[in-house]
Design an enzyme around this catalytic site. Structure first.
Site, PDB file in Angstrom:
ATOM      1  N   ASP A  46       0.854  -1.200   0.000  1.00 63.48           N
ATOM      2  CA  ASP A  46       0.000   0.000   0.000  1.00 63.48           C
ATOM      3  C   ASP A  46       0.881   1.238   0.000  1.00 63.48           C
ATOM      4  OD1 ASP A  46      -2.026   2.045   0.839  1.00 63.48           O
ATOM      5  OD2 ASP A  46      -3.272   0.279   1.149  1.00 63.48           O
ATOM      6  N   TYR A 160     -12.606   6.595 -12.596  1.00 65.18           N
ATOM      7  CA  TYR A 160     -12.788   5.402 -11.755  1.00 65.18           C
ATOM      8  C   TYR A 160     -13.452   4.277 -12.550  1.00 65.18           C
ATOM      9  CZ  TYR A 160     -14.207   2.577  -7.703  1.00 65.18           C
ATOM     10  OH  TYR A 160     -14.393   1.555  -6.802  1.00 65.18           O
ATOM     11  N   ARG A 201     -17.928   9.170   1.338  1.00 56.27           N
ATOM     12  CA  ARG A 201     -18.985   8.214   1.021  1.00 56.27           C
ATOM     13  C   ARG A 201     -20.135   8.417   2.004  1.00 56.27           C
ATOM     14  NH1 ARG A 201     -15.121   3.156  -0.707  1.00 56.27           N
ATOM     15  NH2 ARG A 201     -13.749   3.989   0.900  1.00 56.27           N
TER      16      ARG A 201
HETATM   17  N1  LIG Z   1     -15.788   0.206  -0.363  1.00 63.41           N
HETATM   18  C1  LIG Z   1     -16.669   0.069  -1.348  1.00 63.41           C
HETATM   19  O1  LIG Z   1     -17.848   0.337  -1.181  1.00 63.41           O
HETATM   20  C2  LIG Z   1     -16.218  -0.438  -2.687  1.00 63.41           C
HETATM   21  C3  LIG Z   1     -17.188  -0.613  -3.686  1.00 63.41           C
HETATM   22  C4  LIG Z   1     -16.776  -1.081  -4.928  1.00 63.41           C
HETATM   23  C5  LIG Z   1     -15.450  -1.401  -5.149  1.00 63.41           C
HETATM   24  N2  LIG Z   1     -14.547  -1.229  -4.173  1.00 63.41           N
HETATM   25  C6  LIG Z   1     -13.140  -1.536  -4.461  1.00 63.41           C
HETATM   26  O2  LIG Z   1     -12.535  -2.148  -3.346  1.00 63.41           O
HETATM   27  C7  LIG Z   1     -11.188  -1.708  -3.212  1.00 63.41           C
HETATM   28  C8  LIG Z   1     -10.955  -1.127  -1.837  1.00 63.41           C
HETATM   29  O3  LIG Z   1     -11.804  -0.028  -1.637  1.00 63.41           O
HETATM   30  P1  LIG Z   1     -11.842   0.748  -0.249  1.00 63.41           P
HETATM   31  O4  LIG Z   1     -13.218   1.194  -0.042  1.00 63.41           O
HETATM   32  O5  LIG Z   1     -11.173  -0.057   0.798  1.00 63.41           O
HETATM   33  O6  LIG Z   1     -10.959   2.030  -0.610  1.00 63.41           O
HETATM   34  P2  LIG Z   1      -9.762   2.690   0.186  1.00 63.41           P
HETATM   35  O7  LIG Z   1      -9.457   3.966  -0.494  1.00 63.41           O
HETATM   36  O8  LIG Z   1     -10.051   2.724   1.637  1.00 63.41           O
HETATM   37  O9  LIG Z   1      -8.592   1.652  -0.051  1.00 63.41           O
HETATM   38  C9  LIG Z   1      -7.783   1.650  -1.200  1.00 63.41           C
HETATM   39  C10 LIG Z   1      -6.352   1.382  -0.739  1.00 63.41           C
HETATM   40  O10 LIG Z   1      -5.503   1.328  -1.891  1.00 63.41           O
HETATM   41  C11 LIG Z   1      -4.328   2.079  -1.633  1.00 63.41           C
HETATM   42  N3  LIG Z   1      -3.800   2.530  -2.907  1.00 63.41           N
HETATM   43  C12 LIG Z   1      -4.395   3.346  -3.809  1.00 63.41           C
HETATM   44  N4  LIG Z   1      -3.605   3.520  -4.880  1.00 63.41           N
HETATM   45  C13 LIG Z   1      -2.479   2.790  -4.645  1.00 63.41           C
HETATM   46  C14 LIG Z   1      -1.285   2.570  -5.366  1.00 63.41           C
HETATM   47  N5  LIG Z   1      -1.066   3.141  -6.573  1.00 63.41           N
HETATM   48  N6  LIG Z   1      -0.343   1.776  -4.824  1.00 63.41           N
HETATM   49  C15 LIG Z   1      -0.530   1.194  -3.620  1.00 63.41           C
HETATM   50  N7  LIG Z   1      -1.639   1.370  -2.893  1.00 63.41           N
HETATM   51  C16 LIG Z   1      -2.604   2.164  -3.394  1.00 63.41           C
HETATM   52  C17 LIG Z   1      -4.791   3.211  -0.728  1.00 63.41           C
HETATM   53  O11 LIG Z   1      -3.756   3.814   0.017  1.00 63.41           O
HETATM   54  C18 LIG Z   1      -5.812   2.490   0.148  1.00 63.41           C
HETATM   55  O12 LIG Z   1      -5.200   1.936   1.283  1.00 63.41           O
HETATM   56  C19 LIG Z   1     -10.956  -0.707  -4.350  1.00 63.41           C
HETATM   57  O13 LIG Z   1     -10.361  -1.397  -5.430  1.00 63.41           O
HETATM   58  C20 LIG Z   1     -12.347  -0.279  -4.714  1.00 63.41           C
HETATM   59  O14 LIG Z   1     -12.428   0.131  -6.058  1.00 63.41           O
HETATM   60  C21 LIG Z   1     -14.893  -0.742  -2.943  1.00 63.41           C
END
Ligand SMILES: NC(=O)c1ccc[n+]([C@@H]2O[C@H](COP(=O)([O-])OP(=O)(O)OC[C@H]3O[C@@H](n4cnc5c(N)ncnc54)[C@H](O)[C@@H]3O)[C@@H](O)[C@H]2O)c1
Length: 329
Positions: A46, A160, A201
């Site tokens: 991360d 996105y 969100r």
């Molecule tokens: N939470 C939801 O409702 C939801 C819904 C649909 C899809 N998703 C998918 O689930 C995954 C996690 O979502 P989340 O809600 O935990 O989001 P979040 O932003 O809390 O977590 C994303 C993580 O990825 C890390 N990150 C981002 N770009 C990076 C990079 N280039 N290199 C290394 N680390 C990187 C961030 O630091 C963060 O810790 C994502 O792929 C998101 O698209 C989440």
């Protein structure tokens, strides 16, 4: 037991070493914790761009947990055996990806490429967390996996939506060209403890506002719907997919649909707050309706959500109240 589950010896706890990209984020940190609880080892990769160390603070001293502070957009390597690559790293909340549209597209492009290369080179199963946003503002309801979506490719959310659509296409290409064992989880809105209260969100926003006695800001007229899945259910779904042989996209979400106006009332009821509800301008291209058809997840993963909205919101509100992190309000 799902009929696509791996035979004994390849399923469940045999994924001994998992790489979780985005493991310090909201969903990722819960996923890391669930893997460790199941006896697996975890390498969390991360760059902390939208995640936080505090989400994994309790894991840093765990002997089966390693944290790698790295940007997956650049090639990265993980030494020794890897059985599973769970690829979550990507900004996921609208304010985050509006703020960093290029980084979001690069996470889906270069980042997904690098994560897939790791799976290819180590022979690991690869599972990406894609999103219901691949359906855009859907013209069919509820959304099934065979719906191709209604996405504006040049709209504000395109960074996105198209990042994830490209990620899915790249995942399929790696399967076709290199034989990588891949799975695609299409997550619908997930919520729970450890969301940042400023991530924009709807659930953390309403909870933060209600706990602070501030007006709840509902976008548009509040009639738009979302289907909210508690994070423990989301994580169980991702792991069920990871431990299966399923290759087609699978919706992971809660089909219980609720309007944003109802959600605001719900949160106020559960917090005991008396804040007014203010209606503010909706974000451009904000989808009007969201509800997963989870027939495939039920069929191939034997998975469905278990946590009722009432219970999930109660847990989340309690966690936010405990964190007491209301300074930014
Ligand atoms: N939470 C939801 O409702 C939801 C819904 C649909 C899809 N998703 C998918 O689930 C995954 C996690 O979502 P989340 O809600 O935990 O989001 P979040 O932003 O809390 O977590 C994303 C993580 O990825 C890390 N990150 C981002 N770009 C990076 C990079 N280039 N290199 C290394 N680390 C990187 C961030 O630091 C963060 O810790 C994502 O792929 C998101 O698209 C989440």
């Amino acid at each position: 037991m799902s009929h696509t589950a791996r035979p004994e010896g390849l399923s469940g706890h045999t994924a001994k070493r998992a790489v979780v990209t985005g493991g310090a984020g909201f969903v990722g940190s819960h996923l890391c914790r669930a893997l460790l609880a199941a006896g697996d080892s975890v390498v969390c990769v991360d760059n902390l761009s939208t995640g936080r160390l505090r989400n994994i603070a309790d894991l840093l001293d765990h002997r089966r947990f390693t944290f790698l502070d790295a940007d997956i957009v650049e090639p990265f390597s993980v030494s020794d055996q890897v059985d599973l690559v769970l690829h979550l790293a990507c900004p996921a909340s609208p304010p985050d990806y509006f703020r960093m549209p290029v980084a979001t597209l690069r996470a889906g492009g270069h980042g997904t490429y690098n994560a897939l290369c790791l799976a290819r080179d180590t022979g690991a199963r690869f599972v990406i967390t894609s999103t219901s946003e691949v359906y855009g503002d859907p013209l069919v309801h509820p959304q099934r996996e065979d719906y191709w979506g209604n996405v504006n490719p040049v709209g504000p959310r395109a960074c996105y939506d198209e990042s994830k659509r490209f990620s899915e296409a790249l995942t399929v290409a790696f399967r076709d060209e290199y034989g990588v064992d891949t799975g695609i989880a299409r997550l619908f809105n997930s919520y729970g403890p450890d969301m940042r209260d400023d991530d924009g969100r709807v659930v953390p926003t309403f909870i933060k506002q209600a706990l602070a006695g501030k007006p709840l800001t509902v976008m548009g007229d509040g009639s738009q719907t979302r289907s909210l899945c508690y994070v423990s259910d989301t994580v169980r779904g991702i792991l069920a997919l990871a431990r299966s042989c399923e290759t087609s996209p699978v919706n992971i979400g809660n089909p219980h649909e609720i309007t944003m106006r109802e959600l605001a009332e719900y949160v106020l009821g559960l917090t005991g707050g008396h804040s007014p509800v203010h209606y503010v301008e909706a974000r451009p291209d904000d989808p009007q309706r969201r509800r997963p058809d989870i027939g495939r997840a039920r069929r191939v993963l034997d998975w469905e959500p278990e946590v009722r909205l009432f219970d999930g919101l109660k847990e989340t509100i309690a966690a936010f109240a405990l964190a007491g992190d209301l300074s930014a309000v």
